[in-house]
Design an enzyme around this catalytic site. Sequence first.
Site, PDB file in Angstrom:
ATOM      1  N   PHE A 117       1.179  -1.229  -0.035  1.00  0.00           N
ATOM      2  CA  PHE A 117       0.101  -0.080   0.101  1.00  0.00           C
ATOM      3  C   PHE A 117       0.763   0.638  -0.065  1.00  0.00           C
ATOM      4  O   PHE A 117       2.603   1.295   0.332  1.00  0.00           O
ATOM      5  CB  PHE A 117      -0.974  -0.027   1.423  1.00  0.00           C
ATOM      6  CG  PHE A 117      -2.307  -0.274   1.145  1.00  0.00           C
ATOM      7  CD1 PHE A 117      -2.986  -1.104   0.436  1.00  0.00           C
ATOM      8  CD2 PHE A 117      -2.942   0.632   1.446  1.00  0.00           C
ATOM      9  CE1 PHE A 117      -4.422  -1.561   0.247  1.00  0.00           C
ATOM     10  CE2 PHE A 117      -5.046   0.877   0.649  1.00  0.00           C
ATOM     11  CZ  PHE A 117      -4.828  -1.277   0.493  1.00  0.00           C
ATOM     12  N   GLN A 230      -8.692  14.089   5.032  1.00  0.00           N
ATOM     13  CA  GLN A 230      -7.303  12.912   3.763  1.00  0.00           C
ATOM     14  C   GLN A 230      -8.818  12.956   2.818  1.00  0.00           C
ATOM     15  O   GLN A 230      -9.944  12.954   2.361  1.00  0.00           O
ATOM     16  CB  GLN A 230      -7.396  11.457   4.245  1.00  0.00           C
ATOM     17  CG  GLN A 230      -7.039  10.501   3.376  1.00  0.00           C
ATOM     18  CD  GLN A 230      -6.161   9.241   3.776  1.00  0.00           C
ATOM     19  OE1 GLN A 230      -6.802   8.499   3.494  1.00  0.00           O
ATOM     20  NE2 GLN A 230      -4.599  10.145   3.586  1.00  0.00           N
ATOM     21  N   HIS A 232      -8.491  10.693  -1.035  1.00  0.00           N
ATOM     22  CA  HIS A 232      -7.773   9.737  -1.647  1.00  0.00           C
ATOM     23  C   HIS A 232      -7.341   9.933  -3.171  1.00  0.00           C
ATOM     24  O   HIS A 232      -8.362  10.525  -3.385  1.00  0.00           O
ATOM     25  CB  HIS A 232      -8.985   8.453  -1.418  1.00  0.00           C
ATOM     26  CG  HIS A 232      -8.775   7.725  -1.474  1.00  0.00           C
ATOM     27  ND1 HIS A 232      -7.904   7.201  -2.616  1.00  0.00           N
ATOM     28  CD2 HIS A 232      -8.418   6.416  -0.660  1.00  0.00           C
ATOM     29  CE1 HIS A 232      -7.555   5.694  -2.897  1.00  0.00           C
ATOM     30  NE2 HIS A 232      -7.563   5.494  -1.299  1.00  0.00           N
ATOM     31  N   ARG A 384      -3.276   9.619   6.818  1.00  0.00           N
ATOM     32  CA  ARG A 384      -3.031   8.216   6.972  1.00  0.00           C
ATOM     33  C   ARG A 384      -2.858   7.470   5.761  1.00  0.00           C
ATOM     34  O   ARG A 384      -2.977   7.795   4.911  1.00  0.00           O
ATOM     35  CB  ARG A 384      -4.366   8.276   7.270  1.00  0.00           C
ATOM     36  CG  ARG A 384      -5.286   6.480   7.549  1.00  0.00           C
ATOM     37  CD  ARG A 384      -6.301   6.198   7.851  1.00  0.00           C
ATOM     38  NE  ARG A 384      -7.034   5.988   6.631  1.00  0.00           N
ATOM     39  CZ  ARG A 384      -7.486   5.547   6.572  1.00  0.00           C
ATOM     40  NH1 ARG A 384      -6.765   4.174   6.084  1.00  0.00           N
ATOM     41  NH2 ARG A 384      -8.358   5.534   5.051  1.00  0.00           N
TER      42      ARG A 384
HETATM   43  C1  LIG Z   1     -15.091   3.153   0.735  1.00  0.00           C
HETATM   44  C2  LIG Z   1     -13.948   3.689   1.618  1.00  0.00           C
HETATM   45  C3  LIG Z   1     -12.703   2.224   1.484  1.00  0.00           C
HETATM   46  C4  LIG Z   1     -12.125   2.660   3.177  1.00  0.00           C
HETATM   47  N1  LIG Z   1     -11.237   0.672   2.613  1.00  0.00           N
HETATM   48  C5  LIG Z   1     -10.147   0.867   3.542  1.00  0.00           C
HETATM   49  C6  LIG Z   1      -9.168  -0.042   3.767  1.00  0.00           C
HETATM   50  O1  LIG Z   1      -9.464  -0.633   3.096  1.00  0.00           O
HETATM   51  N2  LIG Z   1      -8.728  -0.122   4.836  1.00  0.00           N
HETATM   52  C7  LIG Z   1      -8.905   0.806   6.133  1.00  0.00           C
HETATM   53  O2  LIG Z   1      -7.888   0.631   6.689  1.00  0.00           O
HETATM   54  N3  LIG Z   1      -9.680   1.771   5.829  1.00  0.00           N
HETATM   55  C8  LIG Z   1     -10.512   2.380   5.044  1.00  0.00           C
HETATM   56  N4  LIG Z   1     -11.587   2.818   4.633  1.00  0.00           N
HETATM   57  C9  LIG Z   1     -11.671   3.735   6.426  1.00  0.00           C
HETATM   58  C10 LIG Z   1     -12.116   2.805   6.971  1.00  0.00           C
HETATM   59  O3  LIG Z   1     -13.089   1.989   6.802  1.00  0.00           O
HETATM   60  C11 LIG Z   1     -12.984   3.733   8.237  1.00  0.00           C
HETATM   61  O4  LIG Z   1     -12.059   4.192   8.514  1.00  0.00           O
HETATM   62  C12 LIG Z   1     -13.326   2.538   9.583  1.00  0.00           C
HETATM   63  O5  LIG Z   1     -14.602   1.398   9.142  1.00  0.00           O
HETATM   64  C13 LIG Z   1     -14.256   3.278  10.429  1.00  0.00           C
HETATM   65  O6  LIG Z   1     -15.106   2.443  11.274  1.00  0.00           O
HETATM   66  P1  LIG Z   1     -15.799   2.777  12.500  1.00  0.00           P
HETATM   67  O7  LIG Z   1     -16.044   2.178  13.519  1.00  0.00           O
HETATM   68  O8  LIG Z   1     -14.916   3.878  13.229  1.00  0.00           O
HETATM   69  O9  LIG Z   1     -17.210   4.143  11.971  1.00  0.00           O
HETATM   70  P2  LIG Z   1     -18.911   3.357  11.163  1.00  0.00           P
HETATM   71  O10 LIG Z   1     -18.086   1.614  10.627  1.00  0.00           O
HETATM   72  O11 LIG Z   1     -18.268   3.809  10.161  1.00  0.00           O
HETATM   73  O12 LIG Z   1     -19.566   3.598  11.673  1.00  0.00           O
HETATM   74  C14 LIG Z   1     -19.984   4.607  12.614  1.00  0.00           C
HETATM   75  C15 LIG Z   1     -21.358   3.732  13.010  1.00  0.00           C
HETATM   76  O13 LIG Z   1     -22.092   4.689  13.896  1.00  0.00           O
HETATM   77  C16 LIG Z   1     -23.569   5.040  13.505  1.00  0.00           C
HETATM   78  N5  LIG Z   1     -24.066   6.647  13.996  1.00  0.00           N
HETATM   79  C17 LIG Z   1     -22.559   7.134  13.088  1.00  0.00           C
HETATM   80  N6  LIG Z   1     -23.820   8.495  13.551  1.00  0.00           N
HETATM   81  C18 LIG Z   1     -25.041   8.080  14.780  1.00  0.00           C
HETATM   82  C19 LIG Z   1     -25.767   8.961  15.441  1.00  0.00           C
HETATM   83  N7  LIG Z   1     -26.061   9.984  15.224  1.00  0.00           N
HETATM   84  N8  LIG Z   1     -27.229   7.147  16.140  1.00  0.00           N
HETATM   85  C20 LIG Z   1     -26.620   6.055  16.091  1.00  0.00           C
HETATM   86  N9  LIG Z   1     -25.793   5.919  15.087  1.00  0.00           N
HETATM   87  C21 LIG Z   1     -24.941   6.518  14.749  1.00  0.00           C
HETATM   88  C22 LIG Z   1     -23.834   4.245  12.566  1.00  0.00           C
HETATM   89  O14 LIG Z   1     -24.629   3.538  12.163  1.00  0.00           O
HETATM   90  C23 LIG Z   1     -22.630   3.302  12.410  1.00  0.00           C
HETATM   91  O15 LIG Z   1     -22.880   2.238  12.977  1.00  0.00           O
HETATM   92  C24 LIG Z   1     -11.924   2.909   3.968  1.00  0.00           C
HETATM   93  C25 LIG Z   1     -13.529   3.725   3.996  1.00  0.00           C
HETATM   94  C26 LIG Z   1     -14.117   3.679   3.170  1.00  0.00           C
HETATM   95  C27 LIG Z   1     -15.799   5.543   2.904  1.00  0.00           C
END
Ligand SMILES: Cc1cc2nc3c(=O)[nH]c(=O)nc-3n(C[C@H](O)[C@H](O)[C@H](O)COP(=O)(O)OP(=O)(O)OC[C@H]3O[C@@H](n4cnc5c(N)ncnc54)[C@H](O)[C@@H]3O)c2cc1C
Length: 570
Positions: A117, A230, A232, A384
Amino acid sequence: MDVKIYEYDVVIVGAGLAGLAAARETTAAGKKTAVITKLHPLRSHSGAAQGGINAAIGKDDSVDLHAFDTIKGSDYLADQDCVELMCNKAPETIRWAEHMGAVFSRDEKGDIAIRPFGGQSKPRACYAKDRTGLTLLQTIYEQAHREGVEVFDEWYVADLIYKDGEVSGVAAFSLRDGQMALFGAKATMFATGGYGRAFKINSNAHANTGDALSIVARHGLPLEDMEFVQFHPSGLGGSGILISEAARGEGGRLFNSKGERFMERYAPNALELASRDVVSRAIMQEIREGRGVGPNKDAVYIDLTHLDPQIILAKLPELRELAITFLGQDMLKEPIMIASTAHYSMGGIPVDINCHVKKNQNEIVSGFYAAGECSCVSVHGANRLGANSVLEALFFGRHAGENIIKDIATLSPKPLTQNDAKRMLEEYTWVKTNNGDEHVPTLRSELQESMTENAGVFRTEESLLKQKNILQNLLKRYKKIRISDKSSVYNTELQEAIELGHMLEYSLFIVEGALARKESRGAHYREDFPTRDDENFLKHTYAYMDESGNITQEYADVVLGKFEVKERKY
Ligand SMILES: Cc1cc2nc3c(=O)[nH]c(=O)nc-3n(C[C@H](O)[C@H](O)[C@H](O)COP(=O)(O)OP(=O)(O)OC[C@H]3O[C@@H](n4cnc5c(N)ncnc54)[C@H](O)[C@@H]3O)c2cc1C
């Protein structure tokens, strides 16, 4: 009518990887845990992660090298103690996920396969084809369920209960029928993910509206390093839908309209695998200088046609599908159009190394935790590296769960009362009944277009001042919104109106942070201050919003360590 009051040991907002990893740990330790999420857990944005999750498990790799790459990638703004902890624990985190049941792709010898990567000196992204996040999310969700976690899905958290310096739960309403409730907890955790939706061209899910950030800020608590967004390098031309860095990791090459492999000019050694900020700026520079491709000349090509088709079919099947569906371009046969897209937010709710939310630079808030993309611990600093964020969410999510288990005996916040639902009720009623003449979708488009235009890959004092003005105006117009759906059942118009309020507020943090930071570092690029200024700005930004919506900022020291601060070259 009285609002129902639930009582739990632990309440976690968000069911992505960070929230579910914490929930699985606290539930397994016998703590009564509720996860509240506005989406079904499996629709959380973690499920969209394609490319991989880093761990130094390769033969010539080491934890030190992983930590060094991460700190260099961060343009030296990451806190080195947190980076070392995460990189140290990365191999164990992969094994934990595997023992939970996640099936990773394998190499010929049967070991977990790793791919290169950007910004990494060794291949170290473990993956499950190009569906890494979904595989992990499904696995951790199942395991949290198995332990008996209670999930409130399609519930929207609208407020934090924060009194006398301690957090005692959240206020939420059901999106299904408008029912309201208070959730009291000894430990409350935010894991609400990223907030890229403030930009027009972005790779984020529609739900990534940064609710938690503005909820926290409205209570006078700080947000950290919000200026670092960031971009991408490879969003599909026009929409910004992500084409994972795995496409470059597997050998994809970038070309401009003249057929030049332009990365030779910008990063002669790392080429396409320089860090994301470097590649994004190179792409946008080519486009600005008229060497873009496509009908509007606003994209460049990524070419994978020289690869063995089996690599694409076996390792990047979803990326190929996305490009066929949204652009009609098949990467097996032709180059596809990409441009940079708002993707990840390095800043967020400040937490210490054990995921305690911070009240200011020196103190923590009792009973309050955060992890994942909504938090700023800070392992990514100003930029990142790819595949470090799924690692952050999974590792720090679990780590938050473990710390909650450790702390919980000492936590005894005051019980909730009906009065704690007041702010949520007021906001809900105001949005439903306000009788102005402004429409939410119009304001949102103006926000997104202007943020991409003025606070995107390239920034200047002029563009940022312009954007601050636009935001202040939009915030005024927001007070005059009117929604037409007055029902309580799946009222998405109401939800979107509340979300827009959050987006406008955290966008102001992004712009104020960017205005004050008169240097270029990582993803934050000021054309009027194109170099890094360690003397004045090797610092984290802490920003606070007062009752009238004004933001004040101060700077906090970066935790340095054994990796010497140097110029960054790829
Ligand atoms: C298209 C894409 C591809 C990616 N690929 C990679 C990768 O290959 N490798 C890597 O390291 N990172 C990658 N990333 C980044 C990474 O996926 C995310 O930073 C990480 O998964 C975030 O996880 P999280 O648990 O913090 O939040 P999320 O998985 O976004 O979960 C957020 C949660 O909060 C809840 N929520 C939000 N607001 C509220 C509210 N007001 N009330 C109730 N619930 C709420 C939502 O329902 C959800 O369940 C990628 C991101 C994207 C967008």
